[in-house]
Scaffold this motif. Structure first.
Motif, mmCIF file in Angstrom:
data_model
loop_
_atom_site.group_PDB
_atom_site.id
_atom_site.type_symbol
_atom_site.label_atom_id
_atom_site.label_comp_id
_atom_site.label_asym_id
_atom_site.label_seq_id
_atom_site.Cartn_x
_atom_site.Cartn_y
_atom_site.Cartn_z
ATOM 1 N N ILE A 42 14.211 32.654 3.871
ATOM 2 C CA ILE A 42 13.709 33.517 2.810
ATOM 3 C C ILE A 42 14.842 34.354 2.238
ATOM 4 O O ILE A 42 15.463 35.142 2.966
ATOM 5 N N PRO A 43 15.154 34.246 0.948
ATOM 6 C CA PRO A 43 16.221 35.062 0.355
ATOM 7 C C PRO A 43 15.854 36.547 0.348
ATOM 8 O O PRO A 43 14.694 36.926 0.109
ATOM 9 N N VAL A 44 16.845 37.392 0.620
ATOM 10 C CA VAL A 44 16.688 38.845 0.513
ATOM 11 C C VAL A 44 17.953 39.392 -0.139
ATOM 12 O O VAL A 44 18.975 38.716 -0.211
ATOM 13 N N THR A 45 17.892 40.614 -0.600
ATOM 14 C CA THR A 45 19.070 41.235 -1.191
ATOM 15 C C THR A 45 20.005 41.722 -0.091
ATOM 16 O O THR A 45 19.568 42.092 1.005
ATOM 17 N N ALA A 46 21.302 41.706 -0.375
ATOM 18 C CA ALA A 46 22.283 42.199 0.592
ATOM 19 C C ALA A 46 21.964 43.649 0.943
ATOM 20 O O ALA A 46 21.683 44.471 0.067
ATOM 21 N N GLY A 47 21.987 43.941 2.220
ATOM 22 C CA GLY A 47 21.666 45.275 2.699
ATOM 23 C C GLY A 47 20.250 45.421 3.189
ATOM 24 O O GLY A 47 19.932 46.359 3.941
ATOM 25 N N ALA A 48 19.360 44.515 2.782
ATOM 26 C CA ALA A 48 17.947 44.643 3.164
ATOM 27 C C ALA A 48 17.749 44.536 4.671
ATOM 28 O O ALA A 48 16.867 45.192 5.242
ATOM 29 N N LEU A 49 18.572 43.728 5.327
ATOM 30 C CA LEU A 49 18.351 43.486 6.753
ATOM 31 C C LEU A 49 18.894 44.590 7.652
ATOM 32 O O LEU A 49 18.917 44.449 8.873
ATOM 33 N N SER A 50 19.284 45.696 7.043
ATOM 34 C CA SER A 50 19.547 46.894 7.835
ATOM 35 C C SER A 50 18.275 47.723 7.982
ATOM 36 O O SER A 50 18.287 48.779 8.615
ATOM 37 N N ASN A 51 17.183 47.233 7.407
ATOM 38 C CA ASN A 51 15.859 47.854 7.541
ATOM 39 C C ASN A 51 15.005 47.062 8.529
ATOM 40 O O ASN A 51 15.332 45.933 8.885
ATOM 41 N N THR A 52 13.896 47.652 8.945
ATOM 42 C CA THR A 52 12.982 46.975 9.853
ATOM 43 C C THR A 52 12.123 45.967 9.104
ATOM 44 O O THR A 52 11.589 46.273 8.031
ATOM 45 N N TYR A 53 12.013 44.772 9.673
ATOM 46 C CA TYR A 53 11.126 43.730 9.154
ATOM 47 C C TYR A 53 10.085 43.399 10.213
ATOM 48 O O TYR A 53 10.341 43.512 11.423
ATOM 49 N N SER A 54 8.919 42.984 9.749
ATOM 50 C CA SER A 54 7.834 42.585 10.642
ATOM 51 C C SER A 54 7.377 41.181 10.284
ATOM 52 O O SER A 54 7.352 40.810 9.108
ATOM 53 N N ALA A 55 7.033 40.420 11.296
ATOM 54 C CA ALA A 55 6.532 39.059 11.105
ATOM 55 C C ALA A 55 5.257 38.891 11.902
ATOM 56 O O ALA A 55 5.107 39.459 12.997
ATOM 57 N N GLN A 92 3.252 35.598 7.935
ATOM 58 C CA GLN A 92 3.678 36.694 7.061
ATOM 59 C C GLN A 92 4.981 37.299 7.559
ATOM 60 O O GLN A 92 5.169 37.481 8.755
ATOM 61 N N THR A 93 5.871 37.605 6.627
ATOM 62 C CA THR A 93 7.063 38.407 6.894
ATOM 63 C C THR A 93 7.137 39.476 5.817
ATOM 64 O O THR A 93 6.889 39.201 4.640
ATOM 65 N N GLN A 94 7.504 40.694 6.205
ATOM 66 C CA GLN A 94 7.530 41.796 5.256
ATOM 67 C C GLN A 94 8.532 42.845 5.712
ATOM 68 O O GLN A 94 8.822 42.966 6.912
ATOM 69 N N GLN A 95 9.086 43.579 4.764
ATOM 70 C CA GLN A 95 9.929 44.716 5.107
ATOM 71 C C GLN A 95 9.008 45.887 5.385
ATOM 72 O O GLN A 95 8.508 46.552 4.483
ATOM 73 N N ALA A 96 8.758 46.122 6.659
ATOM 74 C CA ALA A 96 7.821 47.167 7.074
ATOM 75 C C ALA A 96 8.045 47.461 8.541
ATOM 76 O O ALA A 96 8.477 46.594 9.312
ATOM 77 N N ALA A 97 7.725 48.683 8.946
ATOM 78 C CA ALA A 97 7.919 49.100 10.337
ATOM 79 C C ALA A 97 6.938 48.432 11.275
ATOM 80 O O ALA A 97 7.186 48.341 12.475
ATOM 81 N N ALA A 98 5.814 47.947 10.736
ATOM 82 C CA ALA A 98 4.816 47.245 11.538
ATOM 83 C C ALA A 98 4.068 46.296 10.627
ATOM 84 O O ALA A 98 4.003 46.507 9.406
ATOM 85 N N ALA A 99 3.506 45.255 11.206
ATOM 86 C CA ALA A 99 2.738 44.281 10.425
ATOM 87 C C ALA A 99 1.503 44.951 9.817
ATOM 88 O O ALA A 99 0.835 45.741 10.469
ATOM 89 N N THR A 100 1.223 44.631 8.572
ATOM 90 C CA THR A 100 0.046 45.166 7.907
ATOM 91 C C THR A 100 -0.905 44.030 7.574
ATOM 92 O O THR A 100 -0.792 42.923 8.095
ATOM 93 N N VAL A 101 -1.845 44.298 6.703
ATOM 94 C CA VAL A 101 -2.865 43.314 6.336
ATOM 95 C C VAL A 101 -2.215 42.021 5.835
ATOM 96 O O VAL A 101 -1.289 42.059 5.018
ATOM 97 N N TYR A 102 -2.692 40.911 6.333
ATOM 98 C CA TYR A 102 -2.175 39.608 5.897
ATOM 99 C C TYR A 102 -2.552 39.343 4.448
ATOM 100 O O TYR A 102 -3.698 39.509 4.035
ATOM 101 N N VAL A 103 -1.566 38.902 3.673
ATOM 102 C CA VAL A 103 -1.763 38.527 2.271
ATOM 103 C C VAL A 103 -1.370 37.072 2.114
ATOM 104 O O VAL A 103 -0.215 36.702 2.365
ATOM 105 N N ALA A 104 -2.300 36.209 1.738
ATOM 106 C CA ALA A 104 -2.006 34.794 1.567
ATOM 107 C C ALA A 104 -1.100 34.568 0.369
ATOM 108 O O ALA A 104 -1.197 35.252 -0.642
ATOM 109 N N THR A 105 -0.197 33.602 0.497
ATOM 110 C CA THR A 105 0.700 33.260 -0.609
ATOM 111 C C THR A 105 0.650 31.757 -0.869
ATOM 112 O O THR A 105 0.207 30.983 -0.040
#
Length: 259
Positions: free
Chosen positions: A127-140, A246-259
């Motif tokens: 999954i592409p992300v912007t440079a610097g994004a992965l210094s934040n917490t991600y949840s899967a 699901q993968t999201q930039q968030a401190a914890a997993a939230t409601v699943y959103v279908a894509t």
């Protein structure tokens, strides 16, 4: 008639074919559902139910462990794991639409390991992300159900240099979190497993990969043969069931959103 479901604040998933529509309000105050007579029911975030939100007729929906959708799902084809343009496979076969999913549609997928020795049996998405994004917490997160195998592993890895990574294991027979591991600067993940009915669980993990330059993140879902190991010799027939990644930039997993 749409088939809808809601997850109560006790962790029970309720499915009802008489709901016309279920919606999440997208804020911290309320959510609503409309029944087949047109009556609208409203609840605030501290009473009633934790989450409402899946309408099979709408093509997209929300389902999960928290009441409010606070992050976007950056996974593509979150239920169509056979889409090879986005999902890669390693020593595993993917069979879609073989079992009822948590919201009762026939969209559950089975992952079956092959018999290759001493390897992972895994599906991955880059999954592409912007440079610097992965210094934040991600949840899967992913919904999973035991088959012949009763353990699953979810991993997040930076997919530029393929170094920083974290993995969480979940026991789908006992409903417990297993081993939590990290390497090369990633934080040890947190893990959470939530029953949603019919032997399905939502398995979720969160980590900070600690990489300020990578421009891609990988979500990895693998069959495991214990609550701490996903590298083994498969038997060619055993596997488990998944739905709703699901993968999201968030401190914890939230409601699943279908894509």
């Amino acid at each position: 008639m749409a088939i809808a479901s809601r997850l109560t604040n006790t962790g029970t998933l309720l499915v009802n074919g008489s709901f016309d529509e279920v919606t999440n309000a997208g804020n911290t105050s309320f959510a609503t559902r409309t029944d087949s007579t047109g009556t609208v029911y409203t609840t605030n975030s501290t009473t009633g139910f934790d989450e409402v939100s899946y309408s099979a007729s709408g093509g997209t929906g929300q389902l999960g462990i928290n009441g409010i959708n606070t992050g976007n799902n950056i996974v593509s084809y979150s239920q169509q794991f056979n889409q090879t343009s986005k999902w890669g496979t390693g020593n595993v076969t993917v069979a879609i639409n073989v079992t009822p999913a948590p919201e009762n549609s026939l969209t559950g997928t089975k992952l079956t390991e092959d018999s290759v020795a001493n390897t992972r049996h895994v599906i991955t998405q880059n999954i592409p992300v912007t440079a610097g994004a992965l210094s934040n917490t991600y949840s899967a997160s992913v919904f999973a159900k035991a088959g012949e195998r009763g353990n699953i592993a979810i991993g997040l890895k930076e997919y530029t240099g393929f170094t920083n990574q974290a993995t969480a294991f979940f026991n789908l027979s006992t409903g417990t979190v297993g081993s939590l591991t990290a390497a090369n600067g990633a934080s040890v993940p947190t893990g959470n497993i939530t029953p949603v009915g019919n032997n399905w669980y939502q398995c979720a993990m969160s980590t900070n990969l600690g990489n300020a330059t990578a421009t891609a993140i990988g979500m990895e879902i693998s069959v495991a043969n214990s609550s701490s190991n996903n590298t083994y010799t498969g038997d060619g027939t055993s596997g488990l069931y998944i739905w709703g990644a699901q993968t999201q930039q968030a401190a914890a997993a939230t409601v699943y959103v279908a894509t």
